[in-house]
Design a protein around this motif. Sequence first.
Motif, PDB file in Angstrom:
ATOM      1  N   ALA A  29       0.817  -1.220   0.000  1.00 44.16           N
ATOM      2  CA  ALA A  29       0.000   0.000   0.000  1.00 44.16           C
ATOM      3  C   ALA A  29       0.844   1.260   0.000  1.00 44.16           C
ATOM      4  N   PRO A  31       4.250   3.664  -1.058  1.00 46.85           N
ATOM      5  CA  PRO A  31       5.325   3.850  -2.028  1.00 46.85           C
ATOM      6  C   PRO A  31       6.659   3.383  -1.432  1.00 46.85           C
ATOM      7  N   ARG A  57      -7.103  -1.070  -5.673  1.00 44.82           N
ATOM      8  CA  ARG A  57      -7.336  -0.335  -4.417  1.00 44.82           C
ATOM      9  C   ARG A  57      -6.304  -0.677  -3.355  1.00 44.82           C
ATOM     10  N   PRO A  60      -0.675   2.231  -4.362  1.00 40.64           N
ATOM     11  CA  PRO A  60      -0.688   3.667  -4.661  1.00 40.64           C
ATOM     12  C   PRO A  60      -1.055   3.906  -6.122  1.00 40.64           C
ATOM     13  N   ASP A  61      -1.481   5.120  -6.402  1.00 37.92           N
ATOM     14  CA  ASP A  61      -1.896   5.524  -7.734  1.00 37.92           C
ATOM     15  C   ASP A  61      -0.744   5.437  -8.742  1.00 37.92           C
ATOM     16  N   GLY A 122     -16.693   0.134  -5.152  1.00 37.38           N
ATOM     17  CA  GLY A 122     -15.956   0.936  -4.171  1.00 37.38           C
ATOM     18  C   GLY A 122     -15.379   2.187  -4.801  1.00 37.38           C
ATOM     19  N   TYR A 123     -15.250   2.161  -6.137  1.00 38.65           N
ATOM     20  CA  TYR A 123     -14.795   3.342  -6.868  1.00 38.65           C
ATOM     21  C   TYR A 123     -15.976   4.143  -7.430  1.00 38.65           C
TER      22      TYR A 123
ATOM     23  N   THR B 102     -13.235   8.416  -4.848  1.00 35.41           N
ATOM     24  CA  THR B 102     -12.319   7.345  -4.445  1.00 35.41           C
ATOM     25  C   THR B 102     -10.986   7.485  -5.183  1.00 35.41           C
ATOM     26  N   THR B 103     -11.064   7.710  -6.487  1.00 37.62           N
ATOM     27  CA  THR B 103      -9.854   7.867  -7.296  1.00 37.62           C
ATOM     28  C   THR B 103      -9.061   9.082  -6.840  1.00 37.62           C
ATOM     29  N   GLN B 106      -7.284   8.311  -3.711  1.00 28.81           N
ATOM     30  CA  GLN B 106      -6.136   7.436  -3.978  1.00 28.81           C
ATOM     31  C   GLN B 106      -4.966   8.258  -4.521  1.00 28.81           C
ATOM     32  N   GLN B 107      -5.255   9.203  -5.399  1.00 33.18           N
ATOM     33  CA  GLN B 107      -4.178  10.036  -5.945  1.00 33.18           C
ATOM     34  C   GLN B 107      -3.550  10.909  -4.853  1.00 33.18           C
ATOM     35  N   SER B 110      -1.542   8.809  -2.351  1.00 34.64           N
ATOM     36  CA  SER B 110      -0.270   8.363  -2.942  1.00 34.64           C
ATOM     37  C   SER B 110       0.723   9.512  -2.939  1.00 34.64           C
ATOM     38  N   ALA B 113       2.226  10.261   0.461  1.00 35.41           N
ATOM     39  CA  ALA B 113       3.269   9.325   0.877  1.00 35.41           C
ATOM     40  C   ALA B 113       4.572   9.548   0.109  1.00 35.41           C
ATOM     41  N   PHE B 158     -13.253   8.517   3.626  1.00 33.58           N
ATOM     42  CA  PHE B 158     -12.042   7.701   3.414  1.00 33.58           C
ATOM     43  C   PHE B 158     -10.955   8.122   4.397  1.00 33.58           C
ATOM     44  N   GLY B 177     -16.369   1.059  -0.249  1.00 35.81           N
ATOM     45  CA  GLY B 177     -15.119   1.635  -0.743  1.00 35.81           C
ATOM     46  C   GLY B 177     -13.986   1.394   0.228  1.00 35.81           C
ATOM     47  N   MET B 178     -12.851   1.070  -0.305  1.00 34.38           N
ATOM     48  CA  MET B 178     -11.697   0.826   0.552  1.00 34.38           C
ATOM     49  C   MET B 178     -10.437   1.097  -0.257  1.00 34.38           C
ATOM     50  N   LEU B 179      -9.508   1.774   0.384  1.00 31.07           N
ATOM     51  CA  LEU B 179      -8.221   2.075  -0.252  1.00 31.07           C
ATOM     52  C   LEU B 179      -7.135   1.758   0.764  1.00 31.07           C
ATOM     53  N   HIS B 180      -6.147   1.041   0.347  1.00 32.20           N
ATOM     54  CA  HIS B 180      -5.115   0.668   1.318  1.00 32.20           C
ATOM     55  C   HIS B 180      -4.064   1.748   1.542  1.00 32.20           C
ATOM     56  N   THR B 181      -3.821   2.565   0.508  1.00 25.85           N
ATOM     57  CA  THR B 181      -2.788   3.595   0.669  1.00 25.85           C
ATOM     58  C   THR B 181      -3.354   4.736   1.517  1.00 25.85           C
ATOM     59  N   PRO B 182      -2.785   4.972   2.692  1.00 20.90           N
ATOM     60  CA  PRO B 182      -3.339   5.997   3.581  1.00 20.90           C
ATOM     61  C   PRO B 182      -2.817   7.386   3.257  1.00 20.90           C
ATOM     62  N   LEU B 184      -0.633  10.152   4.418  1.00 20.51           N
ATOM     63  CA  LEU B 184       0.492  10.148   5.360  1.00 20.51           C
ATOM     64  C   LEU B 184       1.050  11.553   5.499  1.00 20.51           C
TER      65      LEU B 184
END
Lengths: 351, 370
Positions: A29, A31, A57, A60-61, A122-123, B102-103, B106-107, B110, B113, B158, B177-182, B184
Amino acid sequence: MFPKGGEVAMKTAQETSRVLTTKTMSPAALPDMEGWLRFAKSAEEAGIESTLLSFSRYEPDTFSIACAVGRATTKLKFIAAYRTGLMQPATFVQQINTLSGLIDGRVALNIVAGSSTTEQRGYGDFLEHDERYARADEFLAICHSFWRRDGEVTFDGKYWRIEGGRLLTPFVAPDRPAPEIYVAGHSEQAQQLALRRGSCWMRLIDTPEKLQPLVGHFREHGVEVGLRLCVVCRPTREEAIEAARDLLPDEDIGKQERSILIRSDSQTLKQALATADDVGWLNQNLWAGLVPYYGSSAITLLGSPAELADIFLQYKRIGVSQFIISGWPKLDEMVIFGREVLPLVREAEGH
Amino acid sequence: MSLRFHWMLPKGGEVALGAPQTARAAARYRIQSTHITSSAPRPDMKGWTHFAEQAEGAGIESVLISFSRYEPDPILVGCALGRATKKLKFIAAYRSGLMQPTTFVQQINSLSALIDGRIALNVVAGSSTEEQRGYGDYLPHDERYTRAEEFLAVCNAFWRDDGEVDFEGKYYRVERGMLHTPFLAPGRRAPEIYVSGHSENAERLAIAQGSCLLRVADSPDKLRPSVARIRQQGVEVCLRMCVLCRPSREEAIQVIESLLPERENPRHERSAAVKDDSQMYREASTLAGMGNHWLTRSLWAGLAPHYGPVWTTLLGTPEDIAEALLEFKAIGVTQFILSGWPELDEVVTFGQKIIHLVREAESREAKNPV
């Protein structure tokens, strides 16, 4: 394939298996610039042209990763996977064009219509499998009209509508006005999409005999064919088989893997699972034994350097022009490929 | 709390390296930045990196990266520039309605981080109807705010990170909806969210889902009631304006007046000033009818009717400017996003001549509270 976060430091296939990288606490998850840069520099040295960044999901993007790693490299290209339906095509083009300007055009796209229904919802995407392809077709049609740069973009489709669209940031690459577009998938819709809107159809490896007619059809239409596969290269075929068998997971993890895979509604995956159940060996060097545990892209080509080089050239003869390769561990296997296999291929090609 | 100072990131090609630039040349660049021949659409890592170093040195906390069809994407610019810097933060402007939330999360996660959490958001509900349609967005002005509210509600769900995200609204629907990248960042679980706009809708959105309302500067007297209202709700207020600092007030006035168009500016140059459905822009064009453009002794809106509200300029000597900034602080304003002509020279001047006056006054105030 680009390694996931933390993967470059992992030494065994069991560690890198899918179930571990979809856990909430997985390093996938986050980078991993240190590992990624090590991998990217080795890839450049090994003669690898591009690396595919997967989208889910759990990771990272892909655009941000390509941007960060691309700024720190000079040669390697990035094939960023993205699903259509997650953003407006104009926004998507603006992002890709910006990225191209930041990393000297070293970006291509792997367009995926969607994944499991659960993940898509989820998206915020509630379309069913077949309709997702119709939408992806419209999506790419709009992207292409931005890339043609021949005036304002107007489009009135079933899924997207745009009026007077204009983006001043161009796609910038040494010899292209638009990114290469890889369309992945085995379904009839995926093939149609690749033919209509893509530059390369990407699919799982199969035997040359089975692929020959399909590949011929795509090449006739001016679309390339790229194969996804795993490679295990050892000094002899016997050693390669042994190394591949060592990759089988513990029984427990194996069961969890299968249940994750079965939930997907991708046809590619279903076909691959069926194949693997029935035979395991597709021919003397092509083994699907890892597919039930590591997913459909785990069909593995194994053998000695000379055997592998020879096989790559067989695919070339039927018209296949690109390969996206994985290995376990990714870094080590890539170094072996660059050192042992690729020089033989280039030599035979007359370089 | 010390005032927080941010700056606009110059556009591509705007930072002239190795050559001095006049205020007029800088203004001309900005007016023409939406023309097809402008270098603004192209990423300019050399100019940006140089500017970022100078801004860090000047005590600037963040740079705002604007969003439009005339410029590169701010999230990717933030990524590239963030990887090339250590301290500077990035406020990426983005319009809601262009991406699934959601997207978007995620961007942003990311990016956080990759650049140590140095990312904040300026959420804009929309721009001109014409530009929005070019992005595939057909909603009318007021509805865009309702949608932006849903958008941010999903994003914030989220960022709360307390389980799967389910949302069923008028504009967005998300299921499990779920995204693993938090997200940070040191000390934060979500980015700061600046909401821009002058309309009541914008204020409501800032209070409901934002951390700060971003608006163009006006006189402290006019701003006082709304700033107090917003601060009471626990939301900060940030003002956008230009600064023009010269050794004497007369000199500053002379420079700013030299930026007025020689004749009524042609329609294509006014286009930036006439975003038809923006309250902020409507207010600015009504200023055109007013004789007196001095909002206070140091705040001049004479350029706003010609080039848009963000050309409202705080001008004078370093002392004049520091004093005016502290007057805004006295009514509850906590942050500023500044611009200059040219951006580079003015940020350097700000760091050398102005910021220490503000900091000194702030520390006097801390020792002797009123």
